[in-house]
Design an enzyme around this catalytic site. Structure first.
Site, PDB file in Angstrom:
ATOM      1  N   ARG A   2       0.818  -1.216   0.000  1.00  0.00           N
ATOM      2  CA  ARG A   2       0.000   0.000   0.000  1.00  0.00           C
ATOM      3  C   ARG A   2       0.849   1.262   0.000  1.00  0.00           C
ATOM      4  O   ARG A   2       0.438   2.304  -0.509  1.00  0.00           O
ATOM      5  CB  ARG A   2      -0.982   0.001   1.172  1.00  0.00           C
ATOM      6  CG  ARG A   2      -2.128   0.946   0.888  1.00  0.00           C
ATOM      7  CD  ARG A   2      -3.088   1.286   2.010  1.00  0.00           C
ATOM      8  NE  ARG A   2      -3.576   0.237   2.820  1.00  0.00           N
ATOM      9  CZ  ARG A   2      -3.201   0.065   4.100  1.00  0.00           C
ATOM     10  NH1 ARG A   2      -2.322   0.876   4.647  1.00  0.00           N
ATOM     11  NH2 ARG A   2      -3.709  -0.901   4.809  1.00  0.00           N
TER      12      ARG A   2
ATOM     13  N   TYR B 186     -11.929  24.753  -7.185  1.00  0.00           N
ATOM     14  CA  TYR B 186     -12.639  23.652  -7.847  1.00  0.00           C
ATOM     15  C   TYR B 186     -13.823  23.244  -6.964  1.00  0.00           C
ATOM     16  O   TYR B 186     -13.650  23.041  -5.748  1.00  0.00           O
ATOM     17  CB  TYR B 186     -11.616  22.525  -7.986  1.00  0.00           C
ATOM     18  CG  TYR B 186     -12.079  21.223  -8.542  1.00  0.00           C
ATOM     19  CD1 TYR B 186     -12.535  21.124  -9.857  1.00  0.00           C
ATOM     20  CD2 TYR B 186     -12.006  20.061  -7.781  1.00  0.00           C
ATOM     21  CE1 TYR B 186     -12.911  19.895 -10.375  1.00  0.00           C
ATOM     22  CE2 TYR B 186     -12.383  18.838  -8.301  1.00  0.00           C
ATOM     23  CZ  TYR B 186     -12.841  18.771  -9.596  1.00  0.00           C
ATOM     24  OH  TYR B 186     -13.214  17.551 -10.102  1.00  0.00           O
TER      25      TYR B 186
ATOM     26  N   ASP C 189      -3.354  24.479  -5.609  1.00  0.00           N
ATOM     27  CA  ASP C 189      -3.763  23.492  -6.601  1.00  0.00           C
ATOM     28  C   ASP C 189      -3.140  23.931  -7.920  1.00  0.00           C
ATOM     29  O   ASP C 189      -3.521  24.950  -8.500  1.00  0.00           O
ATOM     30  CB  ASP C 189      -5.293  23.447  -6.669  1.00  0.00           C
ATOM     31  CG  ASP C 189      -5.793  22.347  -7.595  1.00  0.00           C
ATOM     32  OD1 ASP C 189      -5.109  22.052  -8.599  1.00  0.00           O
ATOM     33  OD2 ASP C 189      -6.876  21.793  -7.328  1.00  0.00           O
TER      34      ASP C 189
ATOM     35  N   LYS D  79      -5.591  15.273 -15.258  1.00  0.00           N
ATOM     36  CA  LYS D  79      -5.774  16.225 -16.349  1.00  0.00           C
ATOM     37  C   LYS D  79      -4.628  16.098 -17.367  1.00  0.00           C
ATOM     38  O   LYS D  79      -4.569  15.127 -18.062  1.00  0.00           O
ATOM     39  CB  LYS D  79      -5.891  17.635 -15.763  1.00  0.00           C
ATOM     40  CG  LYS D  79      -7.020  17.756 -14.708  1.00  0.00           C
ATOM     41  CD  LYS D  79      -8.409  17.741 -15.324  1.00  0.00           C
ATOM     42  CE  LYS D  79      -9.529  17.514 -14.315  1.00  0.00           C
ATOM     43  NZ  LYS D  79      -9.624  18.502 -13.259  1.00  0.00           N
TER      44      LYS D  79
HETATM   45  C1  LIG Z   1     -10.097  18.078 -11.888  1.00  0.00           C
HETATM   46  C2  LIG Z   1      -9.535  18.883 -10.829  1.00  0.00           C
HETATM   47  C3  LIG Z   1      -9.325  18.335  -9.563  1.00  0.00           C
HETATM   48  C4  LIG Z   1      -9.749  16.952  -9.200  1.00  0.00           C
HETATM   49  O1  LIG Z   1      -9.100  15.954  -9.902  1.00  0.00           O
HETATM   50  P1  LIG Z   1      -9.736  14.476  -9.937  1.00  0.00           P
HETATM   51  O2  LIG Z   1      -8.600  13.627 -10.326  1.00  0.00           O
HETATM   52  O3  LIG Z   1     -10.850  14.528 -10.924  1.00  0.00           O
HETATM   53  O4  LIG Z   1     -10.232  14.187  -8.547  1.00  0.00           O
HETATM   54  C5  LIG Z   1      -8.753  19.137  -8.602  1.00  0.00           C
HETATM   55  N1  LIG Z   1      -8.421  20.407  -8.848  1.00  0.00           N
HETATM   56  C6  LIG Z   1      -8.612  20.963 -10.062  1.00  0.00           C
HETATM   57  C7  LIG Z   1      -8.207  22.372 -10.280  1.00  0.00           C
HETATM   58  C8  LIG Z   1      -9.177  20.239 -11.085  1.00  0.00           C
HETATM   59  O5  LIG Z   1      -9.395  20.810 -12.264  1.00  0.00           O
END
Ligand SMILES: *Cc1c(COP(=O)(O)O)cnc(C)c1O
Length: 394
Positions: free
Chosen positions: A55, A108, A181, A206
């Site tokens: 893990r 987000y 982020d 992304k």
């Molecule tokens: C998509 C996104 C997330 C979340 O990512 P996931 O892998 O879908 O949980 C977090 N922050 C931003 C800015 C995003 O665009």
């Protein structure tokens, strides 16, 4: 002495083909799957200086973490099963009951939901600040229990850029931690740790994996105490990531700069065209010189991506939907960062914000993919015609 008897077939099948063997050297590292890790001897069972359970991550996880350290300029990177899990775990890693956290109002939407619905239940005070605040105003929004500032830069849907270095300096002086982020920049276009931010989080879902088929997140830090806190978060929350998904993260990094450059090139062509259309009031995209965020983008970012939002002159949501339903090259779907173009309306996302966004009319977010931009523009032209037809019927 007992004669050596042969094990039964069921027993032999348990061991068959399982002996360690030397691996040919491929371009990408081998994918090792495993929950149990076999120990060389009894004394090693409780020796936590080495991996005792899968893990915590195996070779592939180490390989991606090492590559992301290089990308983010970090000393430690931890992996999470989604971008959202990375944000929530990183926040939980450093917050405790009684603390206050400041969150940008343009975070987000699921991040916001976590702070509102989960952290408040554990006695953490959550305060939102306007992304248009000056660094001094950001800090002034927090009280004496302020422990963490959660930024997202550029912000979701409207792309306000935060003055990361200025906020980080003021926060540090108050012994407040900063987290950003960094998904928009994919770790490549902006280096928050070098700008003084403590924790840089990404949804690798992304641009890093880049094909709309993997969930993966990362949290990066320079400070040893923070990387240890992130370790604890991975371990104590029980997060684990499939090595196959981790492999996709490493594979995506190889072409990340090339893909991002093309996304940005295509987005710039589409953004400039959109700016000239009579239905469009504004295009939100920090690389555009008229953007209120252009100066900070130029200062702190080395490039752009394919994400932009169109602000329309006031028009009905039925006319926006008519445009969306006409698009054929743009898929209608959430997320972004894959090779393909996508579109969404903002729905009720902006209505949850505390500070008004001051937009002229409804917003549509476009992710500009790697298709030929002339084809994307033709698709958008048909969509705008449908919007007009719907307006005539309204
Ligand atoms: C998509 C996104 C997330 C979340 O990512 P996931 O892998 O879908 O949980 C977090 N922050 C931003 C800015 C995003 O665009």
């Amino acid at each position: 002495m007992a004669e050596k008897r042969q094990d039964a077939e069921a027993t032999r099948l348990i061991r068959a083909g399982a002996k360690p063997r030397a691996l040919a050297r491929t371009v990408g590292p081998p994918i090792q799957r495993g929950s149990t890790v076999l120990m060389p001897d009894a004394a090693s069972l409780y020796n936590h200086d080495h991996v005792t359970y899968g893990r915590g991550g195996l070779g592939m996880h180490e390989a991606l973490a090492e590559a992301l350290c290089e990308l983010e300029g970090a000393t430690g990177v931890r992996l999470f099963p989604s971008g959202l899990a990375a944000v929530t775990a990183a926040a939980m890693a450093v917050l405790r009951a009684g603390d206050e956290v400041l969150v940008t109002d343009t975070a987000y939407a699921p991040t916001r939901r976590f702070f509102d619905k989960v952290l408040t239940r554990f006695g953490v005070k959550v305060t939102y600040y306007s992304p248009r605040s000056t660094p001094e105003q950001v800090l002034a929004a927090g009280g004496p229990a302020l422990r963490l500032i959660v930024m997202e830069s550029p912000g979701s849907l409207t792309y306000e850029i935060q003055d990361l270095p200025a906020i980080a300096v003021l926060a540090r002086a108050r012994e407040v931690l900063t987290l950003v982020d960094n998904t928009w920049a994919a770790g490549l276009l902006c280096k928050p740790l070098a700008l003084g931010v403590d924790i840089s989080v990404q949804a690798l879902t992304k641009y890093v994996t880049g094909h709309s088929d993997v969930f993966l997140g990362s949290a990066a830090a320079k400070d040893a105490r923070l990387t240890h806190a992130l370790d604890e978060a991975v371990w104590n929350f029980g997060w684990s990531v499939s090595p196959d998904d981790v492999y996709q993260g490493l594979r995506g990094l190889r072409t990340l700069p090339t893909r991002l450059a093309r996304h940005a090139e295509n987005a710039r062509v589409v953004a400039n065209w959109l700016m000239q259309q009579p239905e469009v009031a504004d295009v939100l995209y920090p690389p555009l010189p008229h953007s209120p965020d252009h100066r900070l983008w130029k200062r702190d970012f080395t490039g752009a991506n394919g994400l932009l939002s169109v602000v329309f002159h006031p028009t009905s949501s039925t006319s926006i939907d008519a445009m969306l339903d006409t698009l054929s090259l743009f898929g209608l779907g959430f997320s972004w960062g894959g090779f393909e173009s996508l579109a969404i309306s903002s729905g009720d996302q902006l209505t949850h914000r505390r500070f008004p966004s001051g937009l002229a009319g409804p917003l549509m977010r476009l992710h500009i993919g790697l298709e030929d931009p002339a084809d994307l523009i033709a698709d958008l032209r048909r969509g705008l015609d449908a919007l007009r037809d719907a307006q005539a019927r309204d």
